[in-house]
Design an enzyme around this catalytic site. Sequence first.
Site, PDB file in Angstrom:
ATOM      1  CD1 TRP A 173     -11.381   9.952  -5.925  1.00  0.00           C
ATOM      2  CD2 TRP A 173     -13.738   9.019  -7.353  1.00  0.00           C
ATOM      3  NE1 TRP A 173     -12.629  10.078  -5.684  1.00  0.00           N
ATOM      4  CE2 TRP A 173     -13.738  10.052  -5.757  1.00  0.00           C
ATOM      5  CE3 TRP A 173     -14.414   9.422  -7.931  1.00  0.00           C
ATOM      6  CZ2 TRP A 173     -15.032   9.699  -5.140  1.00  0.00           C
ATOM      7  CZ3 TRP A 173     -15.672   8.774  -7.553  1.00  0.00           C
ATOM      8  CH2 TRP A 173     -15.830   9.210  -6.174  1.00  0.00           C
ATOM      9  CG  ASN A 222      -8.500   0.921   0.114  1.00  0.00           C
ATOM     10  OD1 ASN A 222      -8.105   2.280  -0.019  1.00  0.00           O
ATOM     11  ND2 ASN A 222      -8.598  -0.298   0.387  1.00  0.00           N
ATOM     12  CD1 TRP A 266      -0.845  -0.352  -4.019  1.00  0.00           C
ATOM     13  CD2 TRP A 266      -1.441   0.130  -5.998  1.00  0.00           C
ATOM     14  NE1 TRP A 266      -1.790  -1.100  -4.795  1.00  0.00           N
ATOM     15  CE2 TRP A 266      -2.025  -0.983  -5.743  1.00  0.00           C
ATOM     16  CE3 TRP A 266      -1.510   1.631  -6.958  1.00  0.00           C
ATOM     17  CZ2 TRP A 266      -3.055  -1.338  -6.773  1.00  0.00           C
ATOM     18  CZ3 TRP A 266      -1.990   0.743  -8.248  1.00  0.00           C
ATOM     19  CH2 TRP A 266      -3.268   0.053  -8.130  1.00  0.00           C
ATOM     20  CD1 TRP A 289     -18.121  11.635 -17.739  1.00  0.00           C
ATOM     21  CD2 TRP A 289     -18.794   9.830 -16.785  1.00  0.00           C
ATOM     22  NE1 TRP A 289     -17.362  10.663 -18.128  1.00  0.00           N
ATOM     23  CE2 TRP A 289     -17.164   9.521 -16.524  1.00  0.00           C
ATOM     24  CE3 TRP A 289     -19.853   8.953 -16.032  1.00  0.00           C
ATOM     25  CZ2 TRP A 289     -16.929   8.061 -17.047  1.00  0.00           C
ATOM     26  CZ3 TRP A 289     -19.005   7.693 -15.847  1.00  0.00           C
ATOM     27  CH2 TRP A 289     -17.510   7.224 -16.042  1.00  0.00           C
ATOM     28  CD  GLU A 319      -2.851  -1.124  -0.040  1.00  0.00           C
ATOM     29  OE1 GLU A 319      -2.682  -0.697  -0.719  1.00  0.00           O
ATOM     30  OE2 GLU A 319      -2.944  -2.236  -0.646  1.00  0.00           O
ATOM     31  CD1 TRP A 327     -14.273  10.098 -14.678  1.00  0.00           C
ATOM     32  CD2 TRP A 327     -13.168  11.006 -13.571  1.00  0.00           C
ATOM     33  NE1 TRP A 327     -13.382  10.492 -15.248  1.00  0.00           N
ATOM     34  CE2 TRP A 327     -12.286  11.044 -14.747  1.00  0.00           C
ATOM     35  CE3 TRP A 327     -12.352  11.000 -12.260  1.00  0.00           C
ATOM     36  CZ2 TRP A 327     -11.358  11.632 -14.688  1.00  0.00           C
ATOM     37  CZ3 TRP A 327     -10.990  12.642 -12.408  1.00  0.00           C
ATOM     38  CH2 TRP A 327     -10.431  12.363 -14.171  1.00  0.00           C
TER      39      TRP A 327
HETATM   40  C1  LIG Z   1     -11.585   6.842  -4.786  1.00  0.00           C
HETATM   41  C2  LIG Z   1     -10.684   6.812  -3.813  1.00  0.00           C
HETATM   42  C3  LIG Z   1      -9.833   7.621  -3.277  1.00  0.00           C
HETATM   43  C4  LIG Z   1      -9.122   7.700  -2.161  1.00  0.00           C
HETATM   44  N1  LIG Z   1      -8.218   9.335  -2.000  1.00  0.00           N
HETATM   45  C5  LIG Z   1      -7.099   9.075  -0.962  1.00  0.00           C
HETATM   46  C6  LIG Z   1      -6.896  10.699  -0.509  1.00  0.00           C
HETATM   47  O1  LIG Z   1      -7.455  11.405  -0.378  1.00  0.00           O
HETATM   48  N2  LIG Z   1      -5.829  10.887   0.245  1.00  0.00           N
HETATM   49  C7  LIG Z   1      -4.745   8.530   0.602  1.00  0.00           C
HETATM   50  O2  LIG Z   1      -3.831   9.620   1.491  1.00  0.00           O
HETATM   51  N3  LIG Z   1      -5.375   7.917   0.628  1.00  0.00           N
HETATM   52  C8  LIG Z   1      -6.405   7.901  -0.857  1.00  0.00           C
HETATM   53  N4  LIG Z   1      -7.463   6.846  -1.230  1.00  0.00           N
HETATM   54  C9  LIG Z   1      -6.688   5.540  -1.069  1.00  0.00           C
HETATM   55  C10 LIG Z   1      -6.718   4.990  -0.323  1.00  0.00           C
HETATM   56  O3  LIG Z   1      -7.911   5.055   0.267  1.00  0.00           O
HETATM   57  C11 LIG Z   1      -6.370   5.433   1.485  1.00  0.00           C
HETATM   58  O4  LIG Z   1      -4.999   5.516   1.440  1.00  0.00           O
HETATM   59  C12 LIG Z   1      -6.963   5.047   2.860  1.00  0.00           C
HETATM   60  O5  LIG Z   1      -8.018   4.632   2.717  1.00  0.00           O
HETATM   61  C13 LIG Z   1      -5.891   5.470   4.321  1.00  0.00           C
HETATM   62  O6  LIG Z   1      -6.240   4.168   5.157  1.00  0.00           O
HETATM   63  P1  LIG Z   1      -4.963   4.106   5.944  1.00  0.00           P
HETATM   64  O7  LIG Z   1      -4.023   5.227   6.406  1.00  0.00           O
HETATM   65  O8  LIG Z   1      -5.603   3.294   7.037  1.00  0.00           O
HETATM   66  O9  LIG Z   1      -4.661   3.057   5.138  1.00  0.00           O
HETATM   67  P2  LIG Z   1      -3.279   1.431   5.226  1.00  0.00           P
HETATM   68  O10 LIG Z   1      -4.484   0.164   4.921  1.00  0.00           O
HETATM   69  O11 LIG Z   1      -3.099   1.841   6.649  1.00  0.00           O
HETATM   70  O12 LIG Z   1      -2.242   1.990   4.523  1.00  0.00           O
HETATM   71  C14 LIG Z   1      -1.282   3.188   4.272  1.00  0.00           C
HETATM   72  C15 LIG Z   1      -1.995   4.033   3.897  1.00  0.00           C
HETATM   73  O13 LIG Z   1      -0.565   3.323   2.766  1.00  0.00           O
HETATM   74  C16 LIG Z   1      -0.876   4.725   1.562  1.00  0.00           C
HETATM   75  N5  LIG Z   1      -2.830   3.851   0.435  1.00  0.00           N
HETATM   76  C17 LIG Z   1      -3.520   3.049   0.717  1.00  0.00           C
HETATM   77  N6  LIG Z   1      -4.231   2.447   0.033  1.00  0.00           N
HETATM   78  C18 LIG Z   1      -3.377   3.015  -0.966  1.00  0.00           C
HETATM   79  C19 LIG Z   1      -4.256   3.502  -2.572  1.00  0.00           C
HETATM   80  N7  LIG Z   1      -5.002   3.067  -2.965  1.00  0.00           N
HETATM   81  N8  LIG Z   1      -3.544   4.717  -2.831  1.00  0.00           N
HETATM   82  C20 LIG Z   1      -2.214   4.826  -2.863  1.00  0.00           C
HETATM   83  N9  LIG Z   1      -1.977   5.257  -1.488  1.00  0.00           N
HETATM   84  C21 LIG Z   1      -2.200   4.211  -0.107  1.00  0.00           C
HETATM   85  C22 LIG Z   1      -1.935   5.808   2.461  1.00  0.00           C
HETATM   86  O14 LIG Z   1      -0.633   6.459   1.931  1.00  0.00           O
HETATM   87  C23 LIG Z   1      -2.262   4.933   3.728  1.00  0.00           C
HETATM   88  O15 LIG Z   1      -2.923   5.922   5.005  1.00  0.00           O
HETATM   89  C24 LIG Z   1      -8.269   6.430  -2.099  1.00  0.00           C
HETATM   90  C25 LIG Z   1      -8.780   5.400  -2.172  1.00  0.00           C
HETATM   91  C26 LIG Z   1     -10.049   5.594  -3.490  1.00  0.00           C
HETATM   92  C27 LIG Z   1     -10.059   4.638  -3.945  1.00  0.00           C
END
Ligand SMILES: Cc1cc2nc3c(=O)[nH]c(=O)nc-3n(C[C@H](O)[C@H](O)[C@H](O)COP(=O)(O)OP(=O)(O)OC[C@H]3O[C@@H](n4cnc5c(N)ncnc54)[C@H](O)[C@@H]3O)c2cc1C
Length: 478
Positions: free
Chosen positions: A381, A340, A276, A305, A273, A358
């Site tokens: 997105w 997430n 990512w 859209w 993650e 979107w």
């Molecule tokens: C439509 C959509 C919009 C999103 N917008 C954002 C946003 O604005 N800011 C954001 O930080 N994340 C975003 N995410 C990714 C992800 O949902 C969040 O990072 C995550 O839910 C944050 O919770 P956590 O810190 O507990 O994640 P954890 O599961 O603990 O993950 C650890 C860290 O990994 C990174 N991470 C995790 N998943 C992703 C991912 N898919 N893409 C990029 N980085 C990721 C984040 O920095 C996160 O804090 C988005 C995902 C989707 C599907």
Amino acid sequence: MHEYTRALVWFRRDLRDFDNAALYHALKLSRQVVCAFVFDRDILDALADPADRRVAFIHASVTELQQSLRAKGGGLVVRHGVARDVIVQLAADVQAEAVFFNHDDDPAALARDAAAEAALCARGIAVHHFKDAVIFEREEVLTAAGSPYSVFTPYKNAWLNTLSPFYLQAYPVDAYADRLAAQSTPIPSLQDMGFSHTNLRELKLPLGMTGGAQLFEDFLQRIDRYQETRDYPAVKGPSYLSVHLRFGTVSIRQLAAAAWQQGGRGAQTWLSELIWRDFYHQTLWHRPDVAAGHAFKRQYDALPWPNPPGLFEAWCEARTGYPLVDAAMRQLNQTGYMHNRLRMVAASFLVKDLLVDWRLGERYFADTLIDFDLAANSGGWQWAASVGCDAQPRFRIFNPVTQSERFDAQGIFIRRYLPELARVPDTFIHAPWTMPAVEQQRAGCVIGRDYPLPIVDHAVQRGLALALFKQASPPALK
Ligand SMILES: Cc1cc2nc3c(=O)[nH]c(=O)nc-3n(C[C@H](O)[C@H](O)[C@H](O)COP(=O)(O)OP(=O)(O)OC[C@H]3O[C@@H](n4cnc5c(N)ncnc54)[C@H](O)[C@@H]3O)c2cc1C
């Protein structure tokens, strides 16, 4: 041998005084280092909500940063103004010979930094900037042909092959802490800057560097179970560190190092993650147009859209009649965070069930998420809308009812955010419109009165979405 008598460190999305690249290099090269943070009017004046939780998070974190720097014998000068101008004036005022800061690769931040750098250089002040927010940035991980990756798995493999302990080493800031200048100013209050009280404290979100450390410590106790738990919004599965990563109150090097060294299945999934995150950051660097509303796959820019009237508003206001989607939107609106799995479900629903552009959803998340990150939000997105790099295939359309049955089987999360459904039996919690009238009476929830009827029929909308996407697909794929 010091290169500079005095230097200025400009803090931005790196609100910590440990393992900070710019701070470390400034201290190493200078006799004395003044630290500064600017509440940037170029950003703040554009925010619509005076109760913006991000500003409150930054305010609390800057306050802690100042206290922490003071405890080391230093200080923090805090201003409210147009950052690119304030920093130039401040550098001149404190007679800094150089300004140090960490990269922020958002296009608007790059433009701001270029303007500040030009003005500083015109005054004979040197500028040094560093990678700090990610493990690998910009052109550091490229294909053998020298181009950026647009598919995650090969990027991840290349990322892991490039990784070595060198990239995870912490910058030992404290070794040079005696060079911190004690210069400090009072911090303007949120009210002084036109912002109002938020519910951040009531949410009990741990703030600042100590909050980030506390959350990380807590997460390390359960990182082994991350793989199994992370998809269930009612379970404490993920780290909740996203806002801390956004504003740099934790160090990405420290997080990635812990996951890499731990090495179990949970830690490896979590490291993915973090990769990512780097992936989307490098995508934004190579394709800044994705931040300006363009699809990564440009052929999808032309999708017509339908944006049916009222549906976007119903989604924002948690009135779709699909409980998992509505609970997700309430979580976002009430806390600024969304799990997430739910971000994926809610985004897919807006785009592929409601047939709303979107970009509208992306904007709403950008305004509302406390962890809003341009690169990750745009990437997420575009993934959900099947228009991005390595996106969800356009024919994969989440069914909001089966997602709900799978990831919130007992409706625990749904009931937490939709108390009107509290007494609805488990059998009907995922699709309450199927509940017989007598059950509705018993549950104290009449569908259409106490909770909305579904605003669209998923099966019908699925067909419409597939037809819509066909219009923008290359002929061979139709
Ligand atoms: C439509 C959509 C919009 C999103 N917008 C954002 C946003 O604005 N800011 C954001 O930080 N994340 C975003 N995410 C990714 C992800 O949902 C969040 O990072 C995550 O839910 C944050 O919770 P956590 O810190 O507990 O994640 P954890 O599961 O603990 O993950 C650890 C860290 O990994 C990174 N991470 C995790 N998943 C992703 C991912 N898919 N893409 C990029 N980085 C990721 C984040 O920095 C996160 O804090 C988005 C995902 C989707 C599907």
